[in-house]
Scaffold this motif. Sequence first.
Motif, PDB file in Angstrom:
ATOM      1  N   GLU A 136      37.091  29.668  10.691  1.00  0.00           N
ATOM      2  CA  GLU A 136      38.444  29.100  10.714  1.00  0.00           C
ATOM      3  C   GLU A 136      38.627  28.218  11.942  1.00  0.00           C
ATOM      4  N   LYS A 137      37.906  28.533  13.031  1.00  0.00           N
ATOM      5  CA  LYS A 137      38.079  27.752  14.263  1.00  0.00           C
ATOM      6  C   LYS A 137      37.180  26.513  14.300  1.00  0.00           C
ATOM      7  N   ALA A 138      35.987  26.630  13.717  1.00  0.00           N
ATOM      8  CA  ALA A 138      35.070  25.494  13.798  1.00  0.00           C
ATOM      9  C   ALA A 138      34.164  25.417  12.581  1.00  0.00           C
ATOM     10  N   PRO A 167      29.268  32.001  15.905  1.00  0.00           N
ATOM     11  CA  PRO A 167      30.657  31.957  16.402  1.00  0.00           C
ATOM     12  C   PRO A 167      30.759  31.761  17.907  1.00  0.00           C
ATOM     13  N   LYS A 168      29.800  32.325  18.667  1.00  0.00           N
ATOM     14  CA  LYS A 168      29.904  32.218  20.131  1.00  0.00           C
ATOM     15  C   LYS A 168      29.741  30.784  20.617  1.00  0.00           C
ATOM     16  N   ALA A 169      29.116  29.941  19.807  1.00  0.00           N
ATOM     17  CA  ALA A 169      28.911  28.537  20.213  1.00  0.00           C
ATOM     18  C   ALA A 169      29.671  27.584  19.288  1.00  0.00           C
ATOM     19  N   LEU A 170      30.721  28.100  18.635  1.00  0.00           N
ATOM     20  CA  LEU A 170      31.517  27.282  17.701  1.00  0.00           C
ATOM     21  C   LEU A 170      30.616  26.556  16.693  1.00  0.00           C
ATOM     22  N   PRO A 219      32.890  12.865  19.675  1.00  0.00           N
ATOM     23  CA  PRO A 219      33.135  12.857  21.115  1.00  0.00           C
ATOM     24  C   PRO A 219      31.898  12.632  21.982  1.00  0.00           C
ATOM     25  N   GLU A 220      30.783  12.216  21.363  1.00  0.00           N
ATOM     26  CA  GLU A 220      29.528  12.099  22.122  1.00  0.00           C
ATOM     27  C   GLU A 220      29.684  11.230  23.369  1.00  0.00           C
ATOM     28  N   ILE A 221      30.524  10.193  23.265  1.00  0.00           N
ATOM     29  CA  ILE A 221      30.683   9.266  24.390  1.00  0.00           C
ATOM     30  C   ILE A 221      31.204   9.985  25.644  1.00  0.00           C
ATOM     31  N   GLY A 226      31.315  15.583  16.532  1.00  0.00           N
ATOM     32  CA  GLY A 226      29.950  15.113  16.760  1.00  0.00           C
ATOM     33  C   GLY A 226      29.083  15.379  15.543  1.00  0.00           C
ATOM     34  N   GLY A 227      27.973  16.107  15.751  1.00  0.00           N
ATOM     35  CA  GLY A 227      27.090  16.437  14.646  1.00  0.00           C
ATOM     36  C   GLY A 227      27.794  17.223  13.545  1.00  0.00           C
ATOM     37  N   GLY A 228      28.864  17.937  13.878  1.00  0.00           N
ATOM     38  CA  GLY A 228      29.635  18.672  12.870  1.00  0.00           C
ATOM     39  C   GLY A 228      30.323  17.715  11.911  1.00  0.00           C
ATOM     40  N   CYS A 229      30.915  16.673  12.449  1.00  0.00           N
ATOM     41  CA  CYS A 229      31.541  15.648  11.612  1.00  0.00           C
ATOM     42  C   CYS A 229      30.461  14.922  10.808  1.00  0.00           C
ATOM     43  N   GLU A 230      29.323  14.702  11.446  1.00  0.00           N
ATOM     44  CA  GLU A 230      28.231  13.986  10.768  1.00  0.00           C
ATOM     45  C   GLU A 230      27.652  14.818   9.614  1.00  0.00           C
ATOM     46  N   VAL A 231      27.509  16.115   9.817  1.00  0.00           N
ATOM     47  CA  VAL A 231      27.013  16.984   8.733  1.00  0.00           C
ATOM     48  C   VAL A 231      28.031  17.007   7.585  1.00  0.00           C
ATOM     49  N   MET A 253      25.849   9.066  22.403  1.00  0.00           N
ATOM     50  CA  MET A 253      26.536   8.479  21.244  1.00  0.00           C
ATOM     51  C   MET A 253      26.123   9.248  19.985  1.00  0.00           C
ATOM     52  N   PRO A 254      26.842   9.029  18.894  1.00  0.00           N
ATOM     53  CA  PRO A 254      26.460   9.722  17.654  1.00  0.00           C
ATOM     54  C   PRO A 254      25.020   9.403  17.280  1.00  0.00           C
ATOM     55  N   GLY A 255      24.301  10.431  16.812  1.00  0.00           N
ATOM     56  CA  GLY A 255      22.890  10.222  16.486  1.00  0.00           C
ATOM     57  C   GLY A 255      22.525  10.684  15.092  1.00  0.00           C
ATOM     58  N   ALA A 256      23.528  11.096  14.305  1.00  0.00           N
ATOM     59  CA  ALA A 256      23.221  11.560  12.940  1.00  0.00           C
ATOM     60  C   ALA A 256      24.182  10.917  11.942  1.00  0.00           C
ATOM     61  N   ALA A 292      31.796  22.956  12.788  1.00  0.00           N
ATOM     62  CA  ALA A 292      30.724  22.890  13.794  1.00  0.00           C
ATOM     63  C   ALA A 292      31.171  21.949  14.906  1.00  0.00           C
ATOM     64  N   ALA A 293      30.966  22.400  16.154  1.00  0.00           N
ATOM     65  CA  ALA A 293      31.416  21.602  17.307  1.00  0.00           C
ATOM     66  C   ALA A 293      30.335  20.646  17.797  1.00  0.00           C
ATOM     67  N   GLY A 294      29.384  20.326  16.926  1.00  0.00           N
ATOM     68  CA  GLY A 294      28.410  19.291  17.273  1.00  0.00           C
ATOM     69  C   GLY A 294      27.006  19.815  17.401  1.00  0.00           C
ATOM     70  N   ALA A 295      26.103  18.906  17.743  1.00  0.00           N
ATOM     71  CA  ALA A 295      24.746  19.319  18.090  1.00  0.00           C
ATOM     72  C   ALA A 295      24.849  20.230  19.314  1.00  0.00           C
ATOM     73  N   ASP A 296      23.815  21.036  19.533  1.00  0.00           N
ATOM     74  CA  ASP A 296      23.885  22.016  20.629  1.00  0.00           C
ATOM     75  C   ASP A 296      23.623  21.316  21.973  1.00  0.00           C
ATOM     76  N   ILE A 297      24.688  21.164  22.739  1.00  0.00           N
ATOM     77  CA  ILE A 297      24.589  20.407  23.996  1.00  0.00           C
ATOM     78  C   ILE A 297      23.652  21.118  24.982  1.00  0.00           C
ATOM     79  N   LYS A 298      23.693  22.465  24.958  1.00  0.00           N
ATOM     80  CA  LYS A 298      22.838  23.205  25.908  1.00  0.00           C
ATOM     81  C   LYS A 298      21.352  22.992  25.562  1.00  0.00           C
ATOM     82  N   GLU A 299      21.057  22.898  24.274  1.00  0.00           N
ATOM     83  CA  GLU A 299      19.670  22.654  23.859  1.00  0.00           C
ATOM     84  C   GLU A 299      19.239  21.225  24.215  1.00  0.00           C
TER      85      GLU A 299
HETATM   86  N1  CAA Z   1      26.967  22.766  22.028  1.00  0.00           N
HETATM   87  C1  CAA Z   1      26.731  23.934  22.653  1.00  0.00           C
HETATM   88  N2  CAA Z   1      27.696  24.857  22.910  1.00  0.00           N
HETATM   89  C2  CAA Z   1      28.956  24.550  22.499  1.00  0.00           C
HETATM   90  C3  CAA Z   1      29.259  23.352  21.852  1.00  0.00           C
HETATM   91  C4  CAA Z   1      28.206  22.430  21.598  1.00  0.00           C
HETATM   92  N3  CAA Z   1      28.389  21.257  20.948  1.00  0.00           N
HETATM   93  N4  CAA Z   1      30.596  23.329  21.595  1.00  0.00           N
HETATM   94  C5  CAA Z   1      31.083  24.493  22.065  1.00  0.00           C
HETATM   95  N5  CAA Z   1      30.100  25.233  22.607  1.00  0.00           N
HETATM   96  C6  CAA Z   1      30.205  26.551  23.237  1.00  0.00           C
HETATM   97  C7  CAA Z   1      30.838  26.453  24.618  1.00  0.00           C
HETATM   98  O1  CAA Z   1      29.882  26.077  25.579  1.00  0.00           O
HETATM   99  C8  CAA Z   1      31.367  27.861  24.793  1.00  0.00           C
HETATM  100  O2  CAA Z   1      30.296  28.703  25.145  1.00  0.00           O
HETATM  101  P1  CAA Z   1      30.438  29.720  26.396  1.00  0.00           P
HETATM  102  O3  CAA Z   1      31.518  30.683  25.969  1.00  0.00           O
HETATM  103  O4  CAA Z   1      29.086  30.346  26.507  1.00  0.00           O
HETATM  104  O5  CAA Z   1      30.853  28.896  27.566  1.00  0.00           O
HETATM  105  C9  CAA Z   1      31.794  28.250  23.383  1.00  0.00           C
HETATM  106  O6  CAA Z   1      31.099  27.367  22.496  1.00  0.00           O
HETATM  107  C10 CAA Z   1      33.282  28.066  23.139  1.00  0.00           C
HETATM  108  O7  CAA Z   1      33.613  26.734  23.485  1.00  0.00           O
HETATM  109  P2  CAA Z   1      34.845  26.367  24.433  1.00  0.00           P
HETATM  110  O8  CAA Z   1      35.073  27.439  25.460  1.00  0.00           O
HETATM  111  O9  CAA Z   1      34.610  24.979  24.964  1.00  0.00           O
HETATM  112  O10 CAA Z   1      36.044  26.393  23.378  1.00  0.00           O
HETATM  113  P3  CAA Z   1      37.420  25.591  23.440  1.00  0.00           P
HETATM  114  O11 CAA Z   1      38.239  26.144  22.349  1.00  0.00           O
HETATM  115  O12 CAA Z   1      37.961  25.597  24.823  1.00  0.00           O
HETATM  116  O13 CAA Z   1      37.034  24.060  23.118  1.00  0.00           O
HETATM  117  C11 CAA Z   1      35.922  22.302  21.873  1.00  0.00           C
HETATM  118  C12 CAA Z   1      36.562  23.713  21.837  1.00  0.00           C
HETATM  119  C13 CAA Z   1      36.983  21.247  22.157  1.00  0.00           C
HETATM  120  C14 CAA Z   1      35.297  22.064  20.494  1.00  0.00           C
HETATM  121  C15 CAA Z   1      34.836  22.257  22.971  1.00  0.00           C
HETATM  122  O14 CAA Z   1      33.987  23.370  22.839  1.00  0.00           O
HETATM  123  C16 CAA Z   1      33.986  21.021  22.967  1.00  0.00           C
HETATM  124  O15 CAA Z   1      34.434  19.976  23.411  1.00  0.00           O
HETATM  125  N6  CAA Z   1      32.729  21.125  22.469  1.00  0.00           N
HETATM  126  C17 CAA Z   1      31.784  20.037  22.493  1.00  0.00           C
HETATM  127  C18 CAA Z   1      32.105  18.975  21.463  1.00  0.00           C
HETATM  128  C19 CAA Z   1      31.109  17.848  21.532  1.00  0.00           C
HETATM  129  O16 CAA Z   1      31.012  17.139  22.511  1.00  0.00           O
HETATM  130  N7  CAA Z   1      30.333  17.646  20.442  1.00  0.00           N
HETATM  131  C20 CAA Z   1      29.336  16.600  20.357  1.00  0.00           C
HETATM  132  C21 CAA Z   1      27.988  17.141  20.688  1.00  0.00           C
HETATM  133  S1  CAA Z   1      26.751  15.867  20.790  1.00  0.00           S
HETATM  134  C22 CAA Z   1      26.297  15.550  19.196  1.00  0.00           C
HETATM  135  O17 CAA Z   1      26.794  16.133  18.269  1.00  0.00           O
HETATM  136  C23 CAA Z   1      25.250  14.473  19.014  1.00  0.00           C
HETATM  137  C24 CAA Z   1      25.091  14.015  17.612  1.00  0.00           C
HETATM  138  O18 CAA Z   1      25.561  12.965  17.224  1.00  0.00           O
HETATM  139  C25 CAA Z   1      24.348  14.797  16.653  1.00  0.00           C
END
Ligand code: CAA
Length: 258
Positions: A58-60, A22-25, A131-133, A108-113, A138-141, A62-69
């Motif tokens: 309810e909120k997510a 939940p902390k990373a959506l 939203p990868e762009i 991102g990866g959440g939509c792809e999964v 870009m999308p990778g999955a 999955a918000a994608g692959a882990d950007i921090k990783e």
């Molecule tokens: N990776 C790592 N951490 C993520 C994350 C992600 N994809 N999405 C959200 N988080 C983390 C945030 O960093 C935040 O952590 P902290 O509290 O430690 O700062 C926590 O989750 C809550 O997120 P927000 O504060 O940003 O929440 P919000 O409600 O303001 O916004 C959101 C929600 C619009 C989904 C926004 O979090 C966001 O834009 N996330 C990234 C979406 C994204 O770009 N996804 C694509 C990733 S790349 C990919 O997926 C490649 C591929 O094709 C496989």
Amino acid sequence: MAYENILVETRGSVGLITLNRPKALNALCTPLIRELGQALDAFEADAEIGAIVLTGSEKAFAAGADIKEMSGKSYMDVYMEDFITNGWERITTCRKPVIAAVAGYALGGGCEVAMMCDFIIAADNARFGQPEITIGTMPGAGGTQRLTRFVGKSKAMEMCLTGRQMTAEEAERAGLVSRIVPLADLLDDALKTATRIASMSRPVVMMVKESVNRSYEVSLKEGLLFERRVFHSTFATEDQKEGMAAFVEKRQPNFRHR
Ligand code: CAA
């Protein structure tokens, strides 16, 4: 098995996997993807399980692959690890049906999964996007490939080039999701749907899944031939005999999954 990033339960004949970071959506870090694969392996091996539901919060979803990783990785890192493909494709090799029950963000990866699952039931608050762009990649999955097959070139191209999110209504209109349900009903609905599928003949369910998936890979002529051969093979099952006898005798079938 103890999982850290997912919750795994059974509900009758349905396996339920809940993404749980939940902390990373529910960002899809490597350990989460590994655990998801292990949970799918266990449900595939369990003869009591006839269908699987994959959901998030309810909120997510999955918000994608882990950007921090990902942020510190080099080209050599991602190439040598085969990053993204590695592990993620396990969802697509599952022989039992997998329903994605999506609420909130599937980005991102959440939509792809979600698209790797067999179909998507969306809550009315669901948001789909690639939203990868916006983070310089870009999308990778499968985002540029599966999304295009679901919604067509124009919408997929716009979404991948701008990162715009689709609402649940737009996703349903475009054919990305099979149905929208109120958020409060999402899990019940998905479990009910999965339970219904699990009540059918398991081998026939797997044959249907295989046949629909084949339509993505081959010409119509080859696909129709494949379908007819698989249709013929249902006549080798006890369940086809039972299903048709039950219809004629005006009773419910008792499938024995063979
Ligand atoms: N990776 C790592 N951490 C993520 C994350 C992600 N994809 N999405 C959200 N988080 C983390 C945030 O960093 C935040 O952590 P902290 O509290 O430690 O700062 C926590 O989750 C809550 O997120 P927000 O504060 O940003 O929440 P919000 O409600 O303001 O916004 C959101 C929600 C619009 C989904 C926004 O979090 C966001 O834009 N996330 C990234 C979406 C994204 O770009 N996804 C694509 C990733 S790349 C990919 O997926 C490649 C591929 O094709 C496989």
